[in-house]
Each structure stands twice: as structure tokens, then as C-alpha cells.
Design a protein around this motif. Structure first.
Motif, short mmCIF file in Angstrom:
data_model
loop_
_atom_site.label_atom_id
_atom_site.label_comp_id
_atom_site.label_asym_id
_atom_site.label_seq_id
_atom_site.Cartn_x
_atom_site.Cartn_y
_atom_site.Cartn_z
N GLU A 11 1.29 -0.42 6.03
CA GLU A 11 2.18 -1.00 5.02
C GLU A 11 2.20 -0.20 3.71
N ASN A 12 1.20 0.66 3.49
CA ASN A 12 1.05 1.36 2.21
C ASN A 12 0.57 2.79 2.43
N GLN A 13 1.24 3.52 3.30
CA GLN A 13 0.74 4.82 3.73
C GLN A 13 0.49 5.81 2.59
N GLN A 14 1.46 5.98 1.71
CA GLN A 14 1.31 6.97 0.64
C GLN A 14 0.18 6.61 -0.32
N ALA A 15 0.08 5.33 -0.65
CA ALA A 15 -0.99 4.88 -1.55
C ALA A 15 -2.36 5.09 -0.91
#
Length: 156
Positions: A52-56
Motif C-alpha cells: 500500500e505504501n511502496q515508495q515510502a
């Protein structure tokens, strides 16, 4: 894995060390984004929050957990988010030293149980609720220091 390798390379160069690549495990559960297991030299990531929050995760969570391992190797046993960890995050890994994430956790939040103190209502996880019921652990409010009690909040 690439983010882990790149951050470790940066740290090894800065620290003039040759720390090995930690194991990367996708088994973290609950609302925690990740955890560092210093004894096993491994980073555990929450697979649901990762998707759900790959880049972070790449920019924040992976370096955060790696920093815990590196601090343990470099300084020994110190405060988890103390000065050494902050230095490792900001000066070595070039990442803002934030202790917690701000991800939406509705998809990973489990059932909670209402507890109260003198100043507010708290929601305890199943694990913490069960520990309270077994008498293994007592929890206290960080604001008013009173012991949490099961039931409903009353602002009397």
C-alpha cells in the motif's frame, strides 16, 4: 531488497566497515511497518503496508530498520531511537529521523477493546487485551499515568 543493499552500501562506505546484508523477511504483522531483529541480523517488513505504501517503504521504512541494525553493530546496546540512531539516519543514510510512520492502517488493524484511564479512552489490541486479562501486564496512560481499566470511558 535494492533499497536495503543501496543503504547498506552507503553506510559501509561512510563508516568504513563491511557489515553484511541483513536478511529481509516479509512477516511483520499488525500496524507496525517493520522491525529490526538485531540478534538474527534481519529486517522484517509488513507485506500489506508495503504493497500500500511502496515508495515510502523504500525511502523511509527500510533505512529506519537498517539503522537499528547498524547502530547495534556500531555502538552496541543504546536507546532504540536515541542520538546514535538519529545520527545514523540523518548523517549516514541521509534520511529524516522519524520514529513512526503515518500510513493508513485500516487494512491491517485487528479488533480492539475499549479501556479507559482518568483522561481518555484507549483501544487495546487483542494481544494487549489478552495480556491484561491473564494478569501478565498492566498498561498505563502516557498522559495521566493512571492504570488502564477495561470498560467504557467516563469523564466524571
Amino acid at each position: 531488497m535494492r533499497a536495503l543493499r543501496e543503504n547498506l552500501l552507503r553506510a559501509n562506505q561512510h563508516l568504513t566497515r563491511d557489515y553484511p546484508l541483513p536478511n529481509l523477511i516479509y512477516s511483520q504483522r499488525g500496524t507496525a511497518a517493520g522491525s529490526a531483529w538485531v540478534e538474527k541480523w534481519e529486517v522484517r517488513l509488513n507485506p500489506v503496508l508495503l504493497m500500500e505504501n511502496q515508495q515510502a517503504f523504500i525511502e523511509e521504512v527500510v533505512p529506519h530498520e537498517l539503522a537499528h541494525l547498524l547502530v547495534w553493530k556500531h555502538f552496541g546496546r543504546v536507546a532504540p531511537h536515541g542520538g546514535e540512531w538519529k545520527w545514523m539516519m540523518e548523517c549516514v543514510l541521509n534520511v529524516s529521523a522519524r520514529r513512526t510512520h503515518a500510513f493508513e492502517v485500516a487494512s491491517v488493524r485487528s479488533r480492539t477493546f475499549p479501556y479507559f484511564c482518568r483522561c481518555q479512552q484507549h483501544q487495546l489490541t487483542v494481544r494487549r487485551h489478552n495480556r491484561m486479562m491473564r494478569g501478565e501486564t498492566l498498561y498505563h496512560c502516557v498522559h495521566c499515568s493512571s492504570q488502564l481499566q477495561p470498560g467504557q470511558f467516563s469523564a466524571d
